[in-house]
Design an enzyme around this catalytic site. Structure first.
Site, short mmCIF file in Angstrom:
data_model
loop_
_atom_site.label_atom_id
_atom_site.label_comp_id
_atom_site.label_asym_id
_atom_site.label_seq_id
_atom_site.Cartn_x
_atom_site.Cartn_y
_atom_site.Cartn_z
N ASP A 146 0.87 -1.22 0.10
CA ASP A 146 -0.01 -0.22 0.16
C ASP A 146 0.98 1.29 0.02
OD1 ASP A 146 -1.69 2.17 0.50
OD2 ASP A 146 -2.53 1.33 2.47
N ASP A 185 -12.73 5.42 2.41
CA ASP A 185 -11.52 5.61 2.79
C ASP A 185 -11.03 7.10 2.95
OD1 ASP A 185 -8.49 5.50 2.81
OD2 ASP A 185 -8.20 4.66 0.96
N LYS A 209 2.79 11.16 -3.63
CA LYS A 209 1.76 10.41 -4.44
C LYS A 209 1.01 11.36 -4.91
CE LYS A 209 -1.76 6.70 -3.64
NZ LYS A 209 -2.43 5.93 -2.73
N GLU A 261 -7.13 0.26 -4.61
CA GLU A 261 -7.31 0.21 -3.09
C GLU A 261 -8.56 -0.44 -2.55
OE1 GLU A 261 -5.97 4.18 -2.07
OE2 GLU A 261 -3.90 3.91 -2.80
P1 ADP Z 1 -2.76 7.27 3.55
O1 ADP Z 1 -3.81 6.41 3.31
O2 ADP Z 1 -3.34 8.84 3.22
O3 ADP Z 1 -1.57 7.25 3.70
P2 ADP Z 1 -3.54 6.54 6.54
O4 ADP Z 1 -4.62 5.42 6.33
O5 ADP Z 1 -2.33 5.78 7.08
O6 ADP Z 1 -3.19 7.29 5.45
O7 ADP Z 1 -4.15 7.28 7.55
C1 ADP Z 1 -3.36 8.41 8.26
C2 ADP Z 1 -4.22 9.19 9.05
O8 ADP Z 1 -4.92 8.41 10.17
C3 ADP Z 1 -3.55 10.32 10.05
O9 ADP Z 1 -4.18 11.38 9.72
C4 ADP Z 1 -3.62 9.67 11.42
O10 ADP Z 1 -3.49 10.90 12.30
C5 ADP Z 1 -4.85 9.03 11.28
N1 ADP Z 1 -4.79 8.13 12.71
C6 ADP Z 1 -4.39 7.32 12.60
N2 ADP Z 1 -4.81 6.40 13.83
C7 ADP Z 1 -5.76 7.18 14.49
C8 ADP Z 1 -6.61 7.03 15.36
N3 ADP Z 1 -6.47 5.94 16.39
N4 ADP Z 1 -7.74 7.97 15.44
C9 ADP Z 1 -8.09 8.84 14.62
N5 ADP Z 1 -7.03 9.05 13.35
C10 ADP Z 1 -5.96 8.08 13.38
MG MG Z 2 -4.42 4.85 2.02
#
Ligand code: ADP
Ligand code: MG
Length: 618
Positions: free
Chosen positions: A23, A210, A86, A186
């Site tokens: 991912d 998402d 990205k 995704e």
């Molecule tokens: P991407 O797909 O954009 O790379 P992610 O799916 O990894 O991102 O999401 C990252 C986001 O998720 C960040 O803003 C992070 O603060 C948030 N996040 C991670 N854990 C939690 C949680 N327990 N509660 C709320 N938000 C969270």
């Molecule tokens: Mg993602």
């Protein structure tokens, strides 16, 4: 046509080799694999955690760090720290001009439709190279954790990614030394992680919601006979968990009566507020209040206040869901499952509102920031032929594409695409008054057409004489279920059209196909660097051509001093073109571009802009 399982499981690669699922996220990236118990599992390289922040830092001595360590530099060394790459993958400057202020590092502004580049120090990087660095780190972590070489991968992309963004993702994989078996959407991967779509008999319509760090998308998928069809996507590429953090930061600024501009200038404090805000947001999963005082600043907020702050943002995502359903021409009652993806769906208000909107409990049993990588690992396992229960569809064993400037292969239908399929792209001419365009069709994985297999060639004749860059030539590939490839070229302004048909599998044995695949893996890195050099050279040559022509036509509007200075820059670019050094070429292109840009602006001459547009074919 060949079944994927046969073509890919042979050659010098061991049969038991793991194929990972990746991912490659805007905020975080991660790898997963199928463990010996046949279950998908995320890779946690000792002590480094599962999520790798998608951030690359370039140190003063050229040292490159990726992930958590690079994240630290976001505040202390923003110009040399690249995040959110990205967003730039496969994009031209025109695509991103409206949000260039978002980036703290230098995105080259060449005002054209050529692909975006990033300048760090005096080196130029393409988003493909930067994503390649992230993938390389992921590959290294997987190899370290699994104690085995990792050479093959499935990589996921958002459902809304276009052809050029998907190709860029493939190239990034290649650059990292990965053979990219397939690019998977995704939401499709997320669905597979829940086992939805694994039974070919089942028909389902699902919504995948998402919400990541900086982006939001919702996809409506229809799954039938093991085929995932994207019925609609909607979203906002600038809405995510980061907005929740900023909402908390703004709240604290107000409550503590801080001066926002002073605070932003104090990088350390600004960063602390942001980190504390993210911590608080995450803590609301198990407590309803955070309260802390550091250096006279109160970091206090309760969950209700937080939910009020983010309500409008969450509401906006619900509106996107509504629009997606409308585009898919579906009623809420027709959605069979709702899957939650992305770290930000851990926020309870988000879960609650999405479940309320769809009128059903949502799936969030699988870790939302791991679900996509886990599904990608399942897809990899299917492609490896390890799941005998799953029907492998007919796919094209080799990529199909055409020759572009500099003898490069431009892939139109990537290998492992399901058949039947169609794809197309638009091209233009590179010289003024060009009336014929040679279209040469090739098959194979190498970046240079001379290493690939030629299938056909024809001339699109009778293009009306126009300045370079004006004609719009659509080239469409249609591969039917019998493996016949129909190639159609049409110049849109004049309607001039030509067609040919070939059978790509004719006269080639399975052994030869395997050999071609093996060669492409062995030469992947050299191929990509050659491609980048040729692309830089082509861009440079085009720039010289355009500027020289511009000076000839418009010399009366430009001062003698300017003309001679321009000539100097052109000369330097010409020398760079023969150097074989792509960084130098980009540097000289940038210099010439910066110097001559005001001329074009001054004259409001459309021609120079048009001439720089689009990819050209010789
Ligand atoms: P991407 O797909 O954009 O790379 P992610 O799916 O990894 O991102 O999401 C990252 C986001 O998720 C960040 O803003 C992070 O603060 C948030 N996040 C991670 N854990 C939690 C949680 N327990 N509660 C709320 N938000 C969270
Ligand atoms: Mg993602």
């Amino acid at each position: 046509m060949a079944k994927v399982s046969i073509n890919l499981a042979t050659g010098s690669i061991q049969k038991e080799e793991v194929i990972v699922g990746i991912d490659l996220g805007t905020t975080n990236s991660l790898v997963a694999f199928i463990n010996p118990d046949k279950n998908p599992q995320v890779i946690n390289d000792t002590g480094k955690g599962v999520l790798v922040p998608s951030i690359v830092h370039f140190g003063p001595a050229g040292e490159i760090t990726v992930g958590n360590e690079a994240k630290e530099f976001l505040v202390t060394d923003p110009q040399n720290t690249v995040f959110s790459v990205k967003r730039l993958l496969g994009r031209s400057y025109k695509d991103i001009e409206n949000y260039k202020d978002f980036f703290s590092y230098k995105v080259i502004d060449d005002d054209s439709e050529s692909l975006v580049k990033i300048k760090v120090g005096d080196k130029f990087y393409t988003p493909i190279e930067l994503s390649g660095l992230i993938l390389k780190e992921l590959k290294a972590r997987a190899e370290h954790a699994l104690k085995t070489p990792v050479n093959r991968a499935v990589i996921t992309v958002p459902a809304y990614f276009n052809d050029s963004q998907r190709q860029a993702t493939r190239d990034a994989g290649k650059l990292a030394g990965l053979d990219v078996l397939r690019i998977v959407n995704e939401p499709t991967a997320a669905s597979l992680a829940y086992g939805i779509g694994l039974n070919p008999e089942e028909t389902k319509t699902i919504a995948v919601y998402d919400l990541g760090g900086g982006t939001f998308d919702v996809s409506i998928l229809q799954i039938q006979n093991g085929i995932f069809e994207v019925l609609a996507t909607n979203g906002n590429t600038f809405l995510g968990g980061d907005d929740f953090d900023s909402a908390i930061v703004d709240y604290w600024i107000e409550k503590n009566q801080l001066n926002k501009s002073e605070l932003l200038a104090d990088h350390k404090l600004a960063q602390r507020l942001r980190l504390k805000a993210e911590e608080a947001k995450k803590a609301f999963a198990y407590q309803s209040m955070v309260n802390e005082k550091i250096d006279d600043i109160w970091y206090t907020i309760d969950r209700n206040t937080f939910e009020q702050l983010i309500l409008p943002k969450v509401q906006e995502t619900i509106t996107c869901c509504q629009n997606a359903l409308k585009d898919a021409k579906l009623d809420i009652s027709q959605i069979d499952e709702v899957i939650m993806v992305g770290g930000s769906t851990r926020t309870s208000l988000v879960k609650k509102m999405v479940a309320e909107f769809f009128g059903r409990p949502v799936h969030n049993e699988v870790n939302p920031d791991e679900v996509v990588a886990l599904g990608a690992a399942i897809q990899a396992d299917i492609l490896a032929g390890n799941r005998k229960d799953i029907l492998l569809l007919d796919v094209t064993p080799l990529s199909l594409g055409i020759e572009t400037m500099g003898g490069l292969m431009d892939v139109i239908i990537p290998r492992n695409s399901k058949v039947p399929t169609k794809a197309g792209r638009q091209y233009t001419t590179s010289i003024d008054g060009q009336v014929n365009m040679k279209i040469a069709i090739y098959q194979g994985e190498r970046d240079l057409i001379k290493e690939n297999r030629k299938l056909a060639e024809f001339d699109l004749k009778g293009i009306p004489s126009m300045p370079a860059g004006f004609p719009k030539v659509d080239i469409n590939f249609l591969l039917n279920a019998d493996g016949i490839l129909k190639i159609q070229a049409v110049e849109l302004r004049s309607g001039v059209k030509q067609e040919v048909e070939v059978k790509p599998t004719y006269g080639i044995t399975d052994d030869q196909v395997e050999q071609m695949l093996m060669d492409s893996i062995t030469h992947a890195k050299d191929d990509v660097s050659q491609r980048m050099l040729i692309e830089a050279r082509t861009e440079g040559e085009q720039m010289v051509y355009t500027v020289e022509r511009f000076l000839q036509k418009n010399s009366e509007f430009i001062s003698i001093a300017e003309i001679s200075e321009t000539a100097g820059y052109i000369q330097r670019l010409k020398e760079a073109l023969t150097s074989g050094n792509k960084d130098l070429i980009h540097k000289e292109i940038d210099t010439l571009n910066e110097f001559t840009r005001p001329f074009a602006e001054r004259l409001m001459d459309q021609a120079i802009n048009h001439a720089m547009k689009g990819k050209s074919i010789e």
